[in-house]
Design a protein around this motif. Structure first.
Motif, PDB file in Angstrom:
ATOM      1  N   ILE A   6       0.895  -1.185  -0.057  1.00 39.04           N
ATOM      2  CA  ILE A   6       0.105  -0.041   0.049  1.00 39.04           C
ATOM      3  C   ILE A   6       0.868   1.347  -0.002  1.00 39.04           C
ATOM      4  N   THR A   7       0.697   2.261  -0.725  1.00 33.60           N
ATOM      5  CA  THR A   7       1.294   3.648  -0.986  1.00 33.60           C
ATOM      6  C   THR A   7       1.163   4.160   0.109  1.00 33.60           C
ATOM      7  N   ASN A   8       2.391   5.086   0.581  1.00 34.81           N
ATOM      8  CA  ASN A   8       2.355   5.835   1.514  1.00 34.81           C
ATOM      9  C   ASN A   8       2.763   7.275   1.255  1.00 34.81           C
ATOM     10  N   GLY A   9       2.316   7.455  -0.319  1.00 34.82           N
ATOM     11  CA  GLY A   9       2.829   8.650  -0.888  1.00 34.82           C
ATOM     12  C   GLY A   9       1.866   9.546  -1.271  1.00 34.82           C
ATOM     13  N   ILE A  10       1.899  10.324  -2.047  1.00 31.03           N
ATOM     14  CA  ILE A  10       1.068  11.546  -2.540  1.00 31.03           C
ATOM     15  C   ILE A  10      -0.178  11.003  -2.998  1.00 31.03           C
ATOM     16  N   ARG A  11      -0.313   9.761  -3.292  1.00 30.11           N
ATOM     17  CA  ARG A  11      -1.682   9.436  -3.816  1.00 30.11           C
ATOM     18  C   ARG A  11      -2.530   8.928  -2.738  1.00 30.11           C
ATOM     19  N   GLY A  12      -2.237   8.477  -1.637  1.00 28.16           N
ATOM     20  CA  GLY A  12      -2.709   8.248  -0.501  1.00 28.16           C
ATOM     21  C   GLY A  12      -2.848   6.900  -0.319  1.00 28.16           C
ATOM     22  N   GLY A  13      -2.975   6.258   0.735  1.00 27.78           N
ATOM     23  CA  GLY A  13      -3.052   4.711   0.793  1.00 27.78           C
ATOM     24  C   GLY A  13      -4.521   4.208   0.515  1.00 27.78           C
ATOM     25  N   PHE A  14      -5.538   4.734   0.744  1.00 26.58           N
ATOM     26  CA  PHE A  14      -6.616   4.212   0.645  1.00 26.58           C
ATOM     27  C   PHE A  14      -7.585   5.350  -0.216  1.00 26.58           C
ATOM     28  N   ASP A  15      -8.489   4.679  -1.072  1.00 25.40           N
ATOM     29  CA  ASP A  15      -9.697   5.682  -1.752  1.00 25.40           C
ATOM     30  C   ASP A  15     -10.981   4.997  -1.103  1.00 25.40           C
ATOM     31  N   VAL A  16     -11.743   6.051  -0.890  1.00 26.75           N
ATOM     32  CA  VAL A  16     -13.153   5.523  -0.096  1.00 26.75           C
ATOM     33  C   VAL A  16     -14.209   6.348  -1.472  1.00 26.75           C
ATOM     34  N   HIS A  17     -14.929   5.615  -2.123  1.00 26.68           N
ATOM     35  CA  HIS A  17     -15.855   6.029  -3.006  1.00 26.68           C
ATOM     36  C   HIS A  17     -17.071   5.936  -2.459  1.00 26.68           C
ATOM     37  N   ILE A  18     -17.966   6.906  -2.314  1.00 27.11           N
ATOM     38  CA  ILE A  18     -19.015   6.968  -1.832  1.00 27.11           C
ATOM     39  C   ILE A  18     -20.430   7.078  -2.769  1.00 27.11           C
ATOM     40  N   TYR A  19     -21.214   6.360  -2.906  1.00 28.01           N
ATOM     41  CA  TYR A  19     -21.974   6.223  -4.077  1.00 28.01           C
ATOM     42  C   TYR A  19     -23.328   6.667  -3.834  1.00 28.01           C
ATOM     43  N   PHE A  20     -24.096   7.183  -4.841  1.00 27.80           N
ATOM     44  CA  PHE A  20     -25.589   7.550  -4.684  1.00 27.80           C
ATOM     45  C   PHE A  20     -26.225   7.333  -5.988  1.00 27.80           C
ATOM     46  N   LEU A  21     -27.639   7.024  -6.072  1.00 24.00           N
ATOM     47  CA  LEU A  21     -28.216   7.016  -7.251  1.00 24.00           C
ATOM     48  C   LEU A  21     -28.598   8.389  -7.781  1.00 24.00           C
ATOM     49  N   GLN A  22     -28.004   8.999  -8.881  1.00 22.48           N
ATOM     50  CA  GLN A  22     -28.084  10.344  -9.246  1.00 22.48           C
ATOM     51  C   GLN A  22     -29.555  10.317  -9.780  1.00 22.48           C
ATOM     52  N   SER A  23     -30.349   9.400  -9.882  1.00 19.93           N
ATOM     53  CA  SER A  23     -31.794   9.579 -10.497  1.00 19.93           C
ATOM     54  C   SER A  23     -32.520   9.758  -9.078  1.00 19.93           C
ATOM     55  N   ASP A  24     -32.192   9.746  -7.918  1.00 21.82           N
ATOM     56  CA  ASP A  24     -32.918   9.649  -6.583  1.00 21.82           C
ATOM     57  C   ASP A  24     -32.452  10.958  -6.123  1.00 21.82           C
ATOM     58  N   ALA A  25     -33.697  11.986  -6.142  1.00 24.81           N
ATOM     59  CA  ALA A  25     -33.258  13.217  -5.516  1.00 24.81           C
ATOM     60  C   ALA A  25     -32.976  13.390  -3.839  1.00 24.81           C
ATOM     61  N   GLU A  26     -33.523  12.547  -3.414  1.00 23.80           N
ATOM     62  CA  GLU A  26     -33.639  12.430  -1.867  1.00 23.80           C
ATOM     63  C   GLU A  26     -31.961  11.939  -1.537  1.00 23.80           C
ATOM     64  N   GLU A  27     -31.481  10.735  -2.462  1.00 20.41           N
ATOM     65  CA  GLU A  27     -30.205  10.225  -2.150  1.00 20.41           C
ATOM     66  C   GLU A  27     -29.166  11.108  -2.864  1.00 20.41           C
ATOM     67  N   THR A  28     -29.471  11.820  -3.755  1.00 16.30           N
ATOM     68  CA  THR A  28     -28.593  12.973  -4.041  1.00 16.30           C
ATOM     69  C   THR A  28     -28.416  14.103  -3.194  1.00 16.30           C
ATOM     70  N   LYS A  29     -29.390  14.563  -2.543  1.00 16.44           N
ATOM     71  CA  LYS A  29     -29.434  15.793  -1.471  1.00 16.44           C
ATOM     72  C   LYS A  29     -28.553  15.143  -0.337  1.00 16.44           C
ATOM     73  N   PHE A  30     -28.905  13.930   0.075  1.00 17.62           N
ATOM     74  CA  PHE A  30     -28.045  13.126   1.183  1.00 17.62           C
ATOM     75  C   PHE A  30     -26.635  13.041   0.895  1.00 17.62           C
ATOM     76  N   ALA A  31     -26.153  12.812  -0.123  1.00 17.39           N
ATOM     77  CA  ALA A  31     -24.766  12.397  -0.547  1.00 17.39           C
ATOM     78  C   ALA A  31     -24.172  13.706  -0.668  1.00 17.39           C
ATOM     79  N   THR A  32     -24.943  14.988  -1.028  1.00 14.74           N
ATOM     80  CA  THR A  32     -24.233  16.114  -1.155  1.00 14.74           C
ATOM     81  C   THR A  32     -23.961  16.773   0.170  1.00 14.74           C
ATOM     82  N   GLN A  33     -24.960  16.562   1.055  1.00 14.34           N
ATOM     83  CA  GLN A  33     -24.893  17.029   2.375  1.00 14.34           C
ATOM     84  C   GLN A  33     -23.575  16.235   3.215  1.00 14.34           C
TER      85      GLN A  33
END
Length: 167
Positions: free
Chosen positions: A52-79
């Motif tokens: 695992i890298t300890n450099g400029i890229r970062g050791g871990f990525d976290v991708h947080i998903y939401f359904l772009q067609s769901d207005a409530e999920e989109t709002k929650f994700a943005t918040q």
């Protein structure tokens, strides 16, 4: 998910051969075992383990998903994205994507973690605060396919990634 048997793994006891057997004595809680004290604290508390890298890229990525067609999920994700930016300003936080990008099948935003300390603070926080959203947590090594599949960890419902870009 990638077949874990396609990969080779080092022995978990490499470097620990020939030591005295561990005790079977129970701790005060009556369930867990008492472990002998270590001479030194594990380096994994201060830097990510190889590869695992300890450099400029970062050791871990976290991708947080939401359904772009769901207005409530989109709002929650943005918040959530805004709250993360305010509470964890030391992390690298990317813009919110309102559509699939790369191997990611739906809208998402990404957070990079650079130290075990950041990982230890952010991941438990996200467990409690991610609401209905799914999150992919993967290390950054020199093997993106394996990082996004066999080495990946999911919170919530796993989503099918489009891994053909890694081939």
């Amino acid at each position: 998910m990638s077949d874990p048997y396609l990969y080779k793994y080092p022995s978990p006891v490499d470097g620990y051969e020939g030591l005295e057997p561990l005790p079977n004595e129970k701790a005060e809680d009556g369930k867990s075992l008492i472990n002998p004290p270590a001479k030194n604290k594990s380096e994994a508390y201060t830097s990510f383990v190889s590869p695992i890298t300890n450099g400029i890229r970062g050791g871990f990525d976290v991708h947080i998903y939401f359904l772009q067609s769901d207005a409530e999920e989109t709002k929650f994700a943005t918040q959530l994205w805004e709250r993360i930016r305010r509470e964890f300003p030391e992390l690298r936080i990317y813009n919110v994507w309102d559509r699939p990008i790369g191997p990611h099948p739906v809208a998402m935003f990404e957070v990079n973690l650079f130290t075990p300390e950041q990982f230890g603070a952010f991941i438990p926080w996200l467990v409690i605060n991610r609401g209905p959203l799914s999150a992919l947590i993967h290390p950054n090594t020199d093997d993106e396919m394996r990082d996004h599949t066999q080495r990946a960890t999911w919170m919530g419902q796993p989503l099918p990634l489009s891994t053909k870009i890694f081939k």
